[in-house]
Write a protein that holds these residues in place. Structure first.
Motif, mmCIF file in Angstrom:
data_model
loop_
_atom_site.group_PDB
_atom_site.id
_atom_site.type_symbol
_atom_site.label_atom_id
_atom_site.label_comp_id
_atom_site.label_asym_id
_atom_site.label_seq_id
_atom_site.Cartn_x
_atom_site.Cartn_y
_atom_site.Cartn_z
ATOM 1 N N ARG A 109 -4.367 -13.663 13.209
ATOM 2 C CA ARG A 109 -5.236 -13.215 12.217
ATOM 3 C C ARG A 109 -4.421 -12.487 11.067
ATOM 4 O O ARG A 109 -4.770 -12.695 9.830
ATOM 5 C CB ARG A 109 -6.262 -11.840 12.539
ATOM 6 N N SER A 110 -3.163 -11.984 11.416
ATOM 7 C CA SER A 110 -2.605 -11.291 10.289
ATOM 8 C C SER A 110 -1.279 -11.849 9.741
ATOM 9 O O SER A 110 -0.700 -11.745 8.809
ATOM 10 C CB SER A 110 -2.146 -9.880 10.887
ATOM 11 N N SER B 63 -13.242 -4.003 14.155
ATOM 12 C CA SER B 63 -12.484 -2.626 14.075
ATOM 13 C C SER B 63 -13.728 -1.674 13.740
ATOM 14 O O SER B 63 -14.920 -1.845 13.722
ATOM 15 C CB SER B 63 -11.811 -2.769 12.561
ATOM 16 N N ASP B 64 -13.005 -0.508 13.983
ATOM 17 C CA ASP B 64 -14.052 0.841 13.666
ATOM 18 C C ASP B 64 -14.854 0.771 12.188
ATOM 19 O O ASP B 64 -14.217 0.863 11.378
ATOM 20 C CB ASP B 64 -13.208 2.244 14.078
ATOM 21 N N SER B 65 -15.977 0.829 12.484
ATOM 22 C CA SER B 65 -17.016 0.702 11.048
ATOM 23 C C SER B 65 -16.735 2.154 10.108
ATOM 24 O O SER B 65 -16.970 1.816 8.930
ATOM 25 C CB SER B 65 -18.388 0.845 11.460
ATOM 26 N N PHE B 66 -15.968 3.241 10.562
ATOM 27 C CA PHE B 66 -15.677 4.239 9.816
ATOM 28 C C PHE B 66 -14.254 4.562 9.610
ATOM 29 O O PHE B 66 -13.973 5.872 9.458
ATOM 30 C CB PHE B 66 -16.310 5.491 10.628
ATOM 31 N N LEU B 67 -13.312 3.594 9.605
ATOM 32 C CA LEU B 67 -12.117 3.986 9.118
ATOM 33 C C LEU B 67 -12.237 4.117 7.688
ATOM 34 O O LEU B 67 -12.794 3.310 6.653
ATOM 35 C CB LEU B 67 -11.472 2.386 9.267
ATOM 36 N N GLY B 68 -11.422 5.127 7.350
ATOM 37 C CA GLY B 68 -11.180 5.571 5.967
ATOM 38 C C GLY B 68 -9.741 6.177 5.907
ATOM 39 O O GLY B 68 -9.087 6.523 6.790
ATOM 40 N N TYR C 115 0.680 -1.292 0.032
ATOM 41 C CA TYR C 115 -0.070 -0.133 0.054
ATOM 42 C C TYR C 115 0.727 1.185 0.029
ATOM 43 O O TYR C 115 1.438 1.524 0.757
ATOM 44 C CB TYR C 115 -0.862 -0.049 1.126
ATOM 45 N N ASP C 116 0.938 2.037 -1.012
ATOM 46 C CA ASP C 116 1.377 3.263 -1.462
ATOM 47 C C ASP C 116 1.069 4.212 -0.189
ATOM 48 O O ASP C 116 1.728 5.164 0.357
ATOM 49 C CB ASP C 116 1.713 3.775 -2.600
ATOM 50 N N VAL D 219 -5.381 1.441 7.985
ATOM 51 C CA VAL D 219 -6.694 1.047 7.911
ATOM 52 C C VAL D 219 -6.938 -0.368 7.604
ATOM 53 O O VAL D 219 -7.679 -1.090 8.384
ATOM 54 C CB VAL D 219 -7.570 1.943 6.919
ATOM 55 N N VAL D 220 -6.259 -0.752 6.582
ATOM 56 C CA VAL D 220 -6.039 -2.054 6.398
ATOM 57 C C VAL D 220 -5.467 -3.133 7.306
ATOM 58 O O VAL D 220 -6.156 -4.145 7.764
ATOM 59 C CB VAL D 220 -5.366 -2.440 4.877
#
Length: 334
Positions: free
Chosen positions: A278-279, A223-228, A205-206, A213-214
């Protein structure tokens, strides 16, 4: 002590004893006087305690008290977490202005957009913020983007936050729903390069905001539903967005009992391990750790050393404040 005594601290009996200590610890222990001779104490017999009033704890009553205590603490924990939402933040951070509600100026901790020195005019600055908001909304999952369409932009402010974000730009955004009783706050945090970049292959991811976020969505079970994420108007600064005051709960470690701290530490460890599983490759991690205690002890030793270093750093920080070398103020919004 016999070999293996430490393992017994995790036994059900030890845990139950910790609960009992919690119960008795809430009473004035210096006023607790047994009304029965010591040789009359044995399992299954009611125990009479004299304090502010006299009460009897049988085995079942003791269990019920423990369960009630945990339920009350849990209910209190949930109530406190639920109070830390946008309504709570709105009451502390907003005020009514000429054109409706806005973020109150509380310099140097909170500086609204209208008070910031900028090359753009106020209207141009608002247009840039609105463009950022639309850019952010485009990074949300479709169902969350639809939900966000119910809110409109009201105000933005620069906000000083915790030590983990020192040196980066952080903002809060006030949105308005159906009316003034339906506010919603978002937080914008600058995303910079990872400290691991010099030691690992480049991220796929650049955009640093997208990477954050990812990563959070991958590691966190919820996770937070409003992550962007967005890119600043200069094209060089990366940000990620999330909810501000999203009903997070926390434990008061300064006042927590030993048994509470043990449970809390176990929960934190379990959560961290789950994030790694998970990761990463859970099987490979488990194979590396093995069945021994080498890693456990190394982690414990590191934790103690790190805690000691934190205390030294904080002492130096307080000394710098007391001597006048740096200025400090407390954030009253928490």
């Amino acid at each position: 002590l016999k070999q293996g005594w430490k393992r017994q601290l995790d036994s059900p009996g030890s845990v139950a004893l910790g609960h009992m200590l919690d119960i008795y610890g809430q009473r004035s222990w210096w006023r607790l006087v047994p009304e029965q001779p010591r040789d009359e104490y044995f399992i299954g017999e009611p125990i009479r305690i004299a304090g502010a009033e006299t009460f009897i704890l049988s085995g079942q009553e003791a269990y019920d008290n423990i369960r009630s205590l945990d339920e009350k603490r849990g209910e209190k924990f949930v109530r406190k977490a639920r109070s830390k939402g946008s309504i709570h933040a709105f009451r502390k951070l907003a005020e009514e202005g000429p054109d409706g509600y806005r973020i109150a100026s509380q310099p140097p901790l909170i500086v609204p957009l209208r008070d910031m020195a900028a090359e753009e005019s106020p209207e141009e600055a608002k247009a840039i913020v609105r463009d950022q908001f639309e850019q952010y909304r485009a990074t949300l999952p479709d169902h969350m983007g639809v939900l966000l369409e119910r809110f409109s932009y009201r105000d933005l402010a620069l906000k000083v936050v915790g030590v983990g974000s020192v040196g980066t730009r952080c903002f809060i955004v006030l949105l308005k729903g159906r009316d003034a009783q339906d506010p919603f706050f978002l937080q914008i945090k600058e995303a910079v390069g990872s400290v691991l970049e010099g030691h690992l292959p480049a991220s796929e991811y650049d955009h640093h905001g997208q990477r954050v976020v990812v990563g959070q969505r991958l590691m966190q079970a919820s996770s937070d539903s409003f992550l962007g994420w967005t890119t600043g108007s200069n094209g060089d600064t990366h940000y990620y967005w999330r909810q501000f005051k999203d009903m997070k709960g926390s434990v008061d470690v300064d006042r927590a009992s030993l048994s509470t701290m043990r449970r809390y530490a176990g929960l934190c460890g379990w959560t961290l391990a789950r994030a790694h599983a998970r990761s990463g490759d859970a099987a490979a991690i488990a194979g590396y750790l093995g069945s021994g205690q080498v890693f456990d002890r190394a982690l414990a030793e590191f934790s103690v050393a790190y805690a000691d270093q934190n205390e030294r750093d904080y002492a130096a920080f307080v000394e710098a404040i007391d001597s006048g070398r740096i200025e400090a103020t407390s954030d009253g919004s928490e």
